[in-house]
Write a protein that holds these residues in place. Structure first.
Motif, PDB file in Angstrom:
ATOM      1  N   SER A 131      -2.783  -0.153  -5.884  1.00 20.18           N
ATOM      2  CA  SER A 131      -3.458  -0.344  -4.328  1.00 20.18           C
ATOM      3  C   SER A 131      -2.347  -0.003  -3.188  1.00 20.18           C
ATOM      4  CB  SER A 131      -3.511  -1.961  -4.327  1.00 20.18           C
ATOM      5  OG  SER A 131      -3.848  -2.423  -3.271  1.00 20.18           O
ATOM      6  N   VAL A 132      -2.688   0.572  -2.288  1.00 25.65           N
ATOM      7  CA  VAL A 132      -2.208   0.656  -1.106  1.00 25.65           C
ATOM      8  C   VAL A 132      -2.181  -0.469   0.058  1.00 25.65           C
ATOM      9  CG1 VAL A 132      -2.217   3.276  -1.324  1.00 25.65           C
ATOM     10  CG2 VAL A 132      -3.954   2.199   0.029  1.00 25.65           C
ATOM     11  N   GLY A 133      -2.848  -1.523  -0.437  1.00 26.75           N
ATOM     12  CA  GLY A 133      -3.116  -2.503   0.581  1.00 26.75           C
ATOM     13  C   GLY A 133      -2.044  -3.070   1.221  1.00 26.75           C
ATOM     14  N   LYS A 134      -0.866  -3.407   0.420  1.00 28.20           N
ATOM     15  CA  LYS A 134       0.397  -4.094   0.906  1.00 28.20           C
ATOM     16  C   LYS A 134       1.182  -3.047   1.716  1.00 28.20           C
ATOM     17  CE  LYS A 134       1.177  -7.755  -2.464  1.00 28.20           C
ATOM     18  NZ  LYS A 134       2.053  -8.310  -3.575  1.00 28.20           N
ATOM     19  N   LEU A 135       1.187  -1.938   1.203  1.00 26.55           N
ATOM     20  CA  LEU A 135       2.098  -0.832   2.027  1.00 26.55           C
ATOM     21  C   LEU A 135       1.241  -0.481   3.310  1.00 26.55           C
ATOM     22  CD1 LEU A 135       4.228   1.461   1.639  1.00 26.55           C
ATOM     23  CD2 LEU A 135       2.710   2.973   0.691  1.00 26.55           C
ATOM     24  N   MET A 136      -0.016  -0.469   3.544  1.00 29.93           N
ATOM     25  CA  MET A 136      -0.761  -0.220   4.769  1.00 29.93           C
ATOM     26  C   MET A 136      -0.728  -1.490   5.661  1.00 29.93           C
ATOM     27  SD  MET A 136      -3.966   2.055   3.870  1.00 29.93           S
ATOM     28  CE  MET A 136      -4.472   2.247   5.556  1.00 29.93           C
ATOM     29  N   ALA A 137      -0.839  -2.769   5.152  1.00 27.25           N
ATOM     30  CA  ALA A 137      -0.430  -3.727   5.978  1.00 27.25           C
ATOM     31  C   ALA A 137       0.913  -3.713   6.592  1.00 27.25           C
ATOM     32  CB  ALA A 137      -0.508  -5.070   5.047  1.00 27.25           C
ATOM     33  N   GLU A 138       1.833  -3.452   5.915  1.00 27.47           N
ATOM     34  CA  GLU A 138       3.208  -3.426   6.378  1.00 27.47           C
ATOM     35  C   GLU A 138       3.279  -2.469   7.537  1.00 27.47           C
ATOM     36  OE1 GLU A 138       7.050  -4.705   7.184  1.00 27.47           O
ATOM     37  OE2 GLU A 138       5.587  -5.580   6.103  1.00 27.47           O
ATOM     38  N   ALA A 139       2.651  -1.190   7.128  1.00 25.75           N
ATOM     39  CA  ALA A 139       2.823  -0.137   8.299  1.00 25.75           C
ATOM     40  C   ALA A 139       2.022  -0.498   9.598  1.00 25.75           C
ATOM     41  CB  ALA A 139       2.048   1.203   7.629  1.00 25.75           C
ATOM     42  N   ILE A 140       0.798  -1.226   9.532  1.00 26.94           N
ATOM     43  CA  ILE A 140       0.242  -1.753  10.603  1.00 26.94           C
ATOM     44  C   ILE A 140       0.959  -2.775  11.439  1.00 26.94           C
ATOM     45  CG2 ILE A 140      -1.840  -3.030  11.267  1.00 26.94           C
ATOM     46  CD1 ILE A 140      -3.393  -1.977   8.820  1.00 26.94           C
ATOM     47  N   LYS A 141       1.744  -3.520  10.674  1.00 30.21           N
ATOM     48  CA  LYS A 141       2.712  -4.502  11.559  1.00 30.21           C
ATOM     49  C   LYS A 141       3.697  -4.050  11.923  1.00 30.21           C
ATOM     50  CE  LYS A 141       5.577  -8.421  10.063  1.00 30.21           C
ATOM     51  NZ  LYS A 141       6.285  -9.135   9.097  1.00 30.21           N
ATOM     52  N   ARG A 142       4.237  -2.881  11.438  1.00 30.29           N
ATOM     53  CA  ARG A 142       5.487  -2.201  12.134  1.00 30.29           C
ATOM     54  C   ARG A 142       5.147  -1.480  13.325  1.00 30.29           C
ATOM     55  NH1 ARG A 142       9.968  -0.670   7.757  1.00 30.29           N
ATOM     56  NH2 ARG A 142       9.872  -2.449   6.384  1.00 30.29           N
ATOM     57  N   VAL A 143       3.845  -0.841  13.141  1.00 31.03           N
ATOM     58  CA  VAL A 143       3.259  -0.120  14.467  1.00 31.03           C
ATOM     59  C   VAL A 143       3.110  -1.012  15.606  1.00 31.03           C
ATOM     60  CG1 VAL A 143       1.321   1.278  15.194  1.00 31.03           C
ATOM     61  CG2 VAL A 143       2.284   1.852  13.021  1.00 31.03           C
ATOM     62  N   HIS A 144       2.516  -2.112  15.101  1.00 28.23           N
ATOM     63  CA  HIS A 144       2.005  -2.886  16.359  1.00 28.23           C
ATOM     64  C   HIS A 144       3.321  -3.895  16.791  1.00 28.23           C
ATOM     65  CE1 HIS A 144      -2.159  -2.868  16.849  1.00 28.23           C
ATOM     66  NE2 HIS A 144      -2.284  -2.738  15.557  1.00 28.23           N
ATOM     67  N   ALA A 145       4.518  -3.917  16.086  1.00 33.08           N
ATOM     68  CA  ALA A 145       5.757  -4.473  16.588  1.00 33.08           C
ATOM     69  C   ALA A 145       6.721  -3.388  17.198  1.00 33.08           C
ATOM     70  CB  ALA A 145       6.435  -5.030  15.466  1.00 33.08           C
ATOM     71  N   GLU A 146       6.187  -2.045  17.145  1.00 32.15           N
ATOM     72  CA  GLU A 146       6.884  -0.883  17.448  1.00 32.15           C
ATOM     73  C   GLU A 146       8.397  -0.929  16.813  1.00 32.15           C
ATOM     74  OE1 GLU A 146       7.182  -1.091  21.767  1.00 32.15           O
ATOM     75  OE2 GLU A 146       5.249  -0.403  21.852  1.00 32.15           O
ATOM     76  N   GLU A 147       8.212  -1.044  15.533  1.00 34.40           N
ATOM     77  CA  GLU A 147       9.373  -1.163  14.539  1.00 34.40           C
ATOM     78  C   GLU A 147       9.338   0.270  13.798  1.00 34.40           C
ATOM     79  OE1 GLU A 147       9.680  -5.833  13.635  1.00 34.40           O
ATOM     80  OE2 GLU A 147       9.081  -4.351  11.846  1.00 34.40           O
ATOM     81  N   SER A 148      10.587   0.567  13.438  1.00 34.22           N
ATOM     82  CA  SER A 148      10.658   1.865  12.607  1.00 34.22           C
ATOM     83  C   SER A 148      10.007   1.981  11.024  1.00 34.22           C
ATOM     84  CB  SER A 148      12.111   2.144  12.255  1.00 34.22           C
ATOM     85  OG  SER A 148      12.230   3.361  11.429  1.00 34.22           O
ATOM     86  N   LEU A 149       9.226   3.059  10.909  1.00 31.08           N
ATOM     87  CA  LEU A 149       8.549   2.968   9.634  1.00 31.08           C
ATOM     88  C   LEU A 149       9.347   3.921   8.558  1.00 31.08           C
ATOM     89  CD1 LEU A 149       5.007   4.145  10.890  1.00 31.08           C
ATOM     90  CD2 LEU A 149       5.591   2.101  10.088  1.00 31.08           C
ATOM     91  N   SER A 150      10.531   4.215   8.743  1.00 32.34           N
ATOM     92  CA  SER A 150      11.136   5.051   7.814  1.00 32.34           C
ATOM     93  C   SER A 150      11.597   4.562   6.695  1.00 32.34           C
ATOM     94  CB  SER A 150      12.364   5.784   8.440  1.00 32.34           C
ATOM     95  OG  SER A 150      12.372   6.453   9.674  1.00 32.34           O
ATOM     96  N   SER A 151      12.058   3.039   6.603  1.00 30.69           N
ATOM     97  CA  SER A 151      12.401   2.546   5.508  1.00 30.69           C
ATOM     98  C   SER A 151      11.076   2.270   4.635  1.00 30.69           C
ATOM     99  CB  SER A 151      13.209   1.143   5.822  1.00 30.69           C
ATOM    100  OG  SER A 151      12.355   0.436   6.901  1.00 30.69           O
ATOM    101  N   LEU A 152       9.944   2.239   5.257  1.00 34.25           N
ATOM    102  CA  LEU A 152       8.850   1.886   4.485  1.00 34.25           C
ATOM    103  C   LEU A 152       8.419   2.803   3.587  1.00 34.25           C
ATOM    104  CD1 LEU A 152       6.415  -0.310   4.317  1.00 34.25           C
ATOM    105  CD2 LEU A 152       5.270   1.187   5.962  1.00 34.25           C
ATOM    106  N   PHE A 153       9.059   3.962   3.676  1.00 34.63           N
ATOM    107  CA  PHE A 153       8.502   4.944   2.703  1.00 34.63           C
ATOM    108  C   PHE A 153       9.774   5.441   1.771  1.00 34.63           C
ATOM    109  CE2 PHE A 153       6.219   6.707   6.899  1.00 34.63           C
ATOM    110  CZ  PHE A 153       4.985   5.839   6.570  1.00 34.63           C
ATOM    111  N   GLU A 154      10.520   4.920   2.052  1.00 38.80           N
ATOM    112  CA  GLU A 154      11.773   4.863   0.749  1.00 38.80           C
ATOM    113  C   GLU A 154      11.497   3.792  -0.234  1.00 38.80           C
ATOM    114  OE1 GLU A 154      15.411   3.883   2.681  1.00 38.80           O
ATOM    115  OE2 GLU A 154      15.399   5.725   3.952  1.00 38.80           O
ATOM    116  N   CYS A 155      11.915   4.094  -1.519  1.00 42.65           N
ATOM    117  CA  CYS A 155      11.833   3.490  -2.506  1.00 42.65           C
ATOM    118  C   CYS A 155      13.084   3.225  -3.279  1.00 42.65           C
ATOM    119  CB  CYS A 155      10.762   4.032  -3.574  1.00 42.65           C
ATOM    120  SG  CYS A 155      10.425   3.167  -5.042  1.00 42.65           S
ATOM    121  N   ARG A 156      13.811   2.092  -3.378  1.00 40.83           N
ATOM    122  CA  ARG A 156      14.895   1.782  -3.821  1.00 40.83           C
ATOM    123  C   ARG A 156      14.798   0.603  -4.647  1.00 40.83           C
ATOM    124  NH1 ARG A 156      18.502   5.640  -3.215  1.00 40.83           N
ATOM    125  NH2 ARG A 156      18.602   6.565  -1.054  1.00 40.83           N
TER     126      ARG A 156
END
Length: 303
Positions: free
Chosen positions: A265-290
Motif C-alpha cells: 500500500s502506498v496510502g501512508k506514503l501519499m498521505a504524508e506527501a500530500i501533507k508536506r506539499v500543503h505545508a510547503e515542507e521538503s519531500l526529500s526525506s520522504l523518499f529515503e529509507c533508513r
C-alpha cells in the motif's frame, strides 16, 4: 477515462468555489506512455499525455502529484502560458519494497533492469538497497536484434529463444522476434526484476526465463503499477517468477488475483506527501529509507 471525467468535474467545482490551491493527486497517470507522435506503417498515435496535461490545467490544477511516472518527459507538458510551470511531484515507492525485501533473506541479490528504459529506475532501487545494508549486484537485459528489425511503431516480441529460434506468436512477432540476454553472471543469485508497469507480462516472463537459464536461484518481480491486461496473470503463473510485488495504485480485480501477487500500500506514503506539499515542507526525506538492516547478504559479482 472515467477517472479523467471525475477529476475534470471536481477540479472545476473546487475552482468555482474559490479554492486557494488545487493539487491533482493521480496515483497512476493515464496515457503517460503516449508522449510523442508515433508513425507506424499506417497509423498515428495521439499524444494523449500532452492533452491530459492541458485538460488538468484548464480545470484549475495548481500542481500535480504522481506515483512513479513512466516517462519524465511528462513534466514538460505541465507548462502554463500565463505563468511558471505547474509543480509536479513524482513519488517513488522504493522504500516500501526495500522494507519488504529486508525480510526475504536474500542470497547474493541482483537487481535486474528489463531494458535501458527501466535502467534508471532499477538503479535507483539498487542504490536504496545498498544504503540499507543489502549489498546487491546490478545487471540489465539486452536484445540481440539488428536495428533494421526494430522499426518505430511496430511491436517487439521478447523471447529467450536462440537467434535461430524466433519467438512464436503473431506474424508480426515472428518477423520481429529478438533474443533477450542478460549481462553478467546470475548463477545462484536471487534476482529482482525492476520495472514500473506490468501490463501484458510478456517482457517479465521472458526476462525471468532468461535469468532461470542463467542459473538464478530465485526470481522476484518489482513493479509499481499492476495494469495486468488479459492473459498477464496466466503468463506470470507459468513463468519462473516466484513473486510479483506491486503497489495498490491500480486496483486488481479479485477474480484475477493469484498467490504470486503481493500488493504493497502506498496510502501512508501519499498521505504524508500530500501533507508536506500543503505545508510547503521538503519531500526529500520522504523518499529515503533508513531502516534496520535485514539479514546479511552476499553480493553478486554482476556489474
Amino acid at each position: 477515462n472515467s477517472f479523467d471525467g471525475r477529476w475534470v468535474l471536481c477540479g472545476d467545482l473546487f475552482s468555482r468555489a474559490s479554492a486557494k490551491r488545487i493539487i491533482a493527486v493521480i496515483p497512476c497517470m493515464p496515457y503517460d506512455r503516449e508522449t510523442m507522435l508515433t508513425h507506424g506503417d499506417d497509423s498515428l498515435t495521439p499524444m494523449a499525455a500532452a492533452d491530459l496535461a492541458i485538460l488538468l490545467q484548464v480545470c484549475g490544477a495548481d500542481g500535480v502529484m504522481f506515483v512513479d511516472i513512466h516517462n519524465p518527459r511528462m513534466e514538460g507538458f505541465f507548462t502554463s502560458p500565463h505563468g511558471p510551470p505547474l509543480p509536479m511531484t513524482n513519488i517513488l515507492p522504493h522504500r516500501l519494497a526495500v522494507k519488504y525485501f529486508q525480510k526475504k533473506e536474500l542470497f547474493r541479490p541482483v537487481v535486474v533492469a528489463t531494458d535501458n528504459t527501466a535502467g534508471e529506475k532499477a538503479m535507483a532501487f539498487w542504490s536504496m538497497l545498498k544504503k540499507n545494508g543489502i549489498n546487491a549486484g546490478f545487471t540489465t537485459m539486452v536484445c540481440d536484434a539488428p536495428k533494421r528489425e526494430v522499426r518505430e511503431g511496430t511491436p517487439i516480441l521478447f523471447s529467450s529463444a536462440g537467434a535461430d529460434q524466433p519467438s512464436r506468436g503473431s506474424d508480426e512477432g515472428d518477423k520481429n522476434g529478438v533474443t533477450l540476454n542478460h549481462v553478467g553472471d546470475v548463477e545462484g543469485c536471487d534476482c529482482i526484476i525492476v520495472d514500473d508497469i506490468v501490463d501484458t507480462g510478456e517482457k517479465a516472463a521472458a526476462t525471468a526465463k532468461e535469468l532461470q537459464a542463467g542459473g538464478a536461484r530465485r526470481i522476484f518481480m518489482l513493479a509499481t503499477h499492476g495494469v495486468l491486461f488479459k492473459g498477464a496473470v496466466d503468463r506470470i503463473n507459468k513463468s519462473p517468477i516466484q513473486e510479483v510485488i506491486l503497489t495498490n495504485t491500480v486496483p486488481i480485480p479479485p477474480h484475477i488475483f493469484c498467490e504470486k501477487l503481493v500488493v504493497l500500500s502506498v496510502g501512508k506514503l501519499m498521505a504524508e506527501a500530500i501533507k508536506r506539499v500543503h505545508a510547503e515542507e521538503s519531500l526529500s526525506s520522504l523518499f529515503e529509507c533508513r531502516t534496520n538492516p535485514g539479514p546479511s547478504t552476499k553480493a553478486s559479482t554482476s556489474k
